[in-house]
Design an enzyme around this catalytic site. Structure first.
Site, mmCIF file in Angstrom:
data_model
loop_
_atom_site.group_PDB
_atom_site.id
_atom_site.type_symbol
_atom_site.label_atom_id
_atom_site.label_comp_id
_atom_site.label_asym_id
_atom_site.label_seq_id
_atom_site.Cartn_x
_atom_site.Cartn_y
_atom_site.Cartn_z
ATOM 1 N N GLY A 12 0.493 -1.238 -0.377
ATOM 2 C CA GLY A 12 -0.007 -0.247 -0.172
ATOM 3 C C GLY A 12 0.442 1.403 0.214
ATOM 4 O O GLY A 12 2.227 1.340 0.506
ATOM 5 N N ASP A 33 1.041 -8.950 1.249
ATOM 6 C CA ASP A 33 -0.441 -7.796 0.123
ATOM 7 C C ASP A 33 -1.453 -8.612 -0.042
ATOM 8 O O ASP A 33 -0.686 -9.295 -0.828
ATOM 9 C CB ASP A 33 0.050 -6.608 0.370
ATOM 10 N N THR A 97 -12.351 -7.535 7.393
ATOM 11 C CA THR A 97 -10.659 -6.840 6.872
ATOM 12 C C THR A 97 -10.336 -6.430 8.559
ATOM 13 O O THR A 97 -9.273 -6.808 8.569
ATOM 14 C CB THR A 97 -10.461 -5.973 6.157
ATOM 15 N N TYR A 151 -16.412 2.291 9.997
ATOM 16 C CA TYR A 151 -14.706 1.821 9.293
ATOM 17 C C TYR A 151 -14.602 3.257 11.123
ATOM 18 O O TYR A 151 -13.267 2.152 11.405
ATOM 19 C CB TYR A 151 -14.440 2.591 8.748
#
Length: 328
Positions: A12, A33, A97, A151
């Site tokens: 990222g 990743d 996630t 989030y």
């Protein structure tokens, strides 16, 4: 002291810069990743280096994660769902996630005695109106009926997990709340405002400002942030503490748009777009995100060196180069 580091989310934007920094410090670096938001292009220049290796796949794959983590003594857990647009579009993926991935990383770190730094976010502060945000301040969220807060709440759960593992199982862990880390390699696909503004201006506009533009943010250059991550992960004692990292100089989103326009295309239109049009009905935003940096200063002497003009210059140069390369 050199370290052997695993970076989840290492392809990222932040993770790839961290990988470069660790290698420059003489560390061994492994990247894991799944390339859902990371890009292989970010680490291509590192492939083949003697102290670098990489794995492609999800953190949730226990076998793959164990193989990637083998031999490491520090884990930088950066893998997460990122960007407001992605969060609103895929709330289930965001929660799974962020929470499931972090729990697996922490379980492994405890089992094998590894240090771990978990990247959290200024979003954790929610709608709090007390600025600057200090690590011990209350947090204020909107209703659970608003996917936008999934989030923030999922990352808050990550923080609770780190502190619980530290308290009950002796995990040497630390949480870093990042405040709008920006710089080269960041893309605007998921709502990141600076690369989005720069790309829009380079293409002739309009530059689209969501909401009134009065909301304020503090932008920290990734090259100021990643050295701080290494220093924090190597503190003598890690007991689950939480530390803000970023820049503490605020700028309104409208002022930011005007800076981008003046730098790239003075004739470009700045167009205001209602939040509802960008993210759907009922979207809520934080009006100000400004960190108190007293704790990180006391721990590692952290002081960001790069201001917003330096950030914009670096991002403009990177995006111009990227777009010219794409055309050839």
């Amino acid at each position: 002291m050199s370290i052997r580091a695993l970076i989840t989310g290492g392809a990222g934007f932040i993770g790839s810069h961290l990988a470069e920094h660790l290698l420059s410090e003489g560390d061994d670096v492994t990247v894991l990743d799944n390339l859902s938001t990371g890009r292989f292009e970010n680490i291509r220049q590192l492939v083949g280096k003697a102290r670098f290796r990489y794995f492609i796949g999800p953190v949730e794959d226990e076998r793959l994660f164990s193989e990637a983590a083998d031999g490491s003594d520090v884990i930088f857990h950066l893998a997460a769902a990122v960007g407001v647009e992605l969060i609103v579009r895929d709330p289930v993926g965001t929660i799974e996630t962020n929470v499931v991935g972090a729990q697996g990383v922490l379980h492994h770190a405890v089992r094998y005695g590894k240090r771990v730094l978990v990247a959290s976010t200024s979003e954790v502060y929610g709608k709090s109106m007390k600025v600057p945000f200090s690590e011990e301040d209350d947090v204020v969220y909107g209703p659970t009926s608003k996917a936008r807060w999934s989030y923030a709440i999922s990352k808050a759960v990550d923080e609770f997990l780190v502190r619980a593992y530290a308290k009950t199982r002796g995990l040497p862990g630390i949480v870093v709340r990042l405040f709008n880390t920006v710089g080269p390699r960041q893309v605007g696909h998921y709502g990141m405002v600076i690369p989005r503004f720069v790309t829009q201006a380079l293409r002739g506009g309009p530059i689209t400002v969501y909401g009134s533009g009065e909301q304020k943010r503090c932008f920290g250059h990734v090259l100021d942030v990643v050295p701080a991550l290494r220093k924090l992960a190597l503190l003598p004692s890690l007991d689950g503490q939480i530390v803000n990292v970023g820049n503490d100089v605020p700028i309104s989103i409208l002022e930011l748009a005007e800076k981008v326009r003046a730098k790239i295309r003075p004739e470009a239109e700045i167009r205001f777009v209602p939040y509802e049009a960008a993210y759907g009905s009922g979207f809520e935003d934080m009006m100000t995100r400004q960190p108190c940096l007293d704790r990180v200063r006391s721990l590692i002497g952290y002081r960001p060196e790069r201001d917003i003009d330096t950030i914009l210059a670096d991002v403009v140069e990177y995006i111009r180069l990227s777009e010219s390369t794409d055309r050839t």
